[in-house]
Design an enzyme around this catalytic site. Structure first.
Site, PDB file in Angstrom:
ATOM      1  N   ARG A 187       0.977  -1.256   0.034  1.00 54.76           N
ATOM      2  CA  ARG A 187      -0.007   0.128  -0.012  1.00 54.76           C
ATOM      3  C   ARG A 187       0.874   1.235  -0.021  1.00 54.76           C
ATOM      4  O   ARG A 187       1.256   1.859   1.202  1.00 54.76           O
ATOM      5  CB  ARG A 187      -0.850  -0.144   1.184  1.00 54.76           C
ATOM      6  CG  ARG A 187      -1.810  -1.040   1.273  1.00 54.76           C
ATOM      7  CD  ARG A 187      -2.619  -1.122   2.547  1.00 54.76           C
ATOM      8  NE  ARG A 187      -3.879  -2.374   2.387  1.00 54.76           N
ATOM      9  CZ  ARG A 187      -4.534  -2.296   3.348  1.00 54.76           C
ATOM     10  NH1 ARG A 187      -4.657  -1.628   4.497  1.00 54.76           N
ATOM     11  NH2 ARG A 187      -5.474  -3.487   3.208  1.00 54.76           N
ATOM     12  N   ASP A 239       2.191   4.910  -0.227  1.00 49.00           N
ATOM     13  CA  ASP A 239       1.601   6.154   0.407  1.00 49.00           C
ATOM     14  C   ASP A 239       1.652   7.189  -0.853  1.00 49.00           C
ATOM     15  O   ASP A 239       1.863   7.142  -1.719  1.00 49.00           O
ATOM     16  CB  ASP A 239       2.743   6.687   1.283  1.00 49.00           C
ATOM     17  CG  ASP A 239       2.592   6.345   2.900  1.00 49.00           C
ATOM     18  OD1 ASP A 239       1.792   5.090   2.923  1.00 49.00           O
ATOM     19  OD2 ASP A 239       3.789   6.228   3.503  1.00 49.00           O
ATOM     20  N   ARG A 261      11.943   5.434   3.845  1.00 46.80           N
ATOM     21  CA  ARG A 261      12.302   7.124   3.844  1.00 46.80           C
ATOM     22  C   ARG A 261      12.961   7.596   4.958  1.00 46.80           C
ATOM     23  O   ARG A 261      13.683   8.500   5.144  1.00 46.80           O
ATOM     24  CB  ARG A 261      10.891   7.609   3.614  1.00 46.80           C
ATOM     25  CG  ARG A 261      10.089   7.650   2.668  1.00 46.80           C
ATOM     26  CD  ARG A 261       8.445   8.329   2.258  1.00 46.80           C
ATOM     27  NE  ARG A 261       8.701   9.598   2.951  1.00 46.80           N
ATOM     28  CZ  ARG A 261       7.504  10.133   3.227  1.00 46.80           C
ATOM     29  NH1 ARG A 261       6.153   9.424   3.232  1.00 46.80           N
ATOM     30  NH2 ARG A 261       7.150  11.329   3.625  1.00 46.80           N
TER      31      ARG A 261
END
Length: 255
Positions: free
Chosen positions: A50, A52, A202
């Site tokens: 999924r 972002d 990230r």
């Protein structure tokens, strides 16, 4: 019901992420709307990851169930026609076994992060890379990355809203390469694991960028990992340089 695997490529910029949203555009919503043009009442589709808002894909995998048999090539062509003008493409399609699941059958996921260093604004790759103006040193980032390999408690690199049952994950690869870029340099981070925590990649890249800039040492990354505290993490970098590059399965459904 026949089941099909779809390999998807998309630009994540216009979307609020993969997952269907009630009042915002999503990649899942775009693909399901295209499927609805072919057959009515198609069940919800599932994806390997999924992604972002703002995150791109080169090799996202989803599966769907249809009421009739489709030639995979014709199905991909029809979906690509109905996906227009969304920046989403079906780059491969295959008939798969009824027990194939895009998420739960996956053995690993590989992400690519693109970071560009140069003074002038990026034009052609705008929205596709994270740009920083300061130069970066490759070797210290590579040394720092080695501390993150293997099985660890990654609480430090986990978003506070992460819903994973455990912060313990095994990181199989975190490889950084440097290459030429017009009027600058590009650094590519190749990250591979069976699964990831929310914002883990990230968080890695934002922290390693601090090492490359000289603000952190490689040993600071080791200390941050061992702290098992979100406050010990470096900055979380923006999403636009991140790509879901590949999903691995026991057998490649696309041959």
């Amino acid at each position: 019901m026949p089941r099909y695997a779809l390999k998807l490529e998309y630009d994540g910029a216009p979307f609020a992420g993969w997952q269907r949203q009630a009042d915002q555009p999503s990649v899942q919503g775009a693909v399901e709307a295209a499927l609805a043009k072919l057959e009515r009442d198609v069940p919800s589709i599932a994806a390997a990851g999924r992604t972002d808002a703002g995150v791109h894909a080169l090799g996202q995998v989803a599966h769907c169930e249809l009421t009739r048999e489709w030639d995979p090539f014709r199905l991909s062509e029809a979906l690509n026609y109905h996906l227009k003008p969304h920046p989403v493409a079906v780059v491969a399609c295959a008939r798969v076994a009824d027990d194939f699941h895009a998420r739960f059958s996956a053995l690993e996921r590989q992400y690519l992060f693109r970071l560009v260093t140069r003074r002038a604004p990026v034009v052609h790759d705008a929205g596709k890379v994270w740009q920083v103006q300061n130069p970066l040193a490759l070797e210290p980032m590579q040394r720092a990355a080695r501390y993150l390999l293997g099985r660890h408690d990654f609480t430090t690199f986990r978003a506070s809203i992460c819903q994973a049952d455990s912060p313990v994950k095994t990181l199989d690869e975190l490889r950084i390469e440097e290459m030429d870029y017009p009027s600058g340099r590009e650094f590519r981070f190749h990250v591979r694991a069976r699964s990831f925590l929310h914002n883990q990649v990230r968080s890695f890249v934002g922290t390693l960028e601090r090492v490359g800039a000289g603000a952190w040492t490689p040993e600071d990354v080791k200390a941050a990992l061992e702290a098992r505290a979100r406050a010990a993490c470096g900055p979380v970098c923006p999403p636009q340089g991140l790509y879901l590059a590949r999903v691995g399965y026991p057998e490649d459904p696309f041959g």
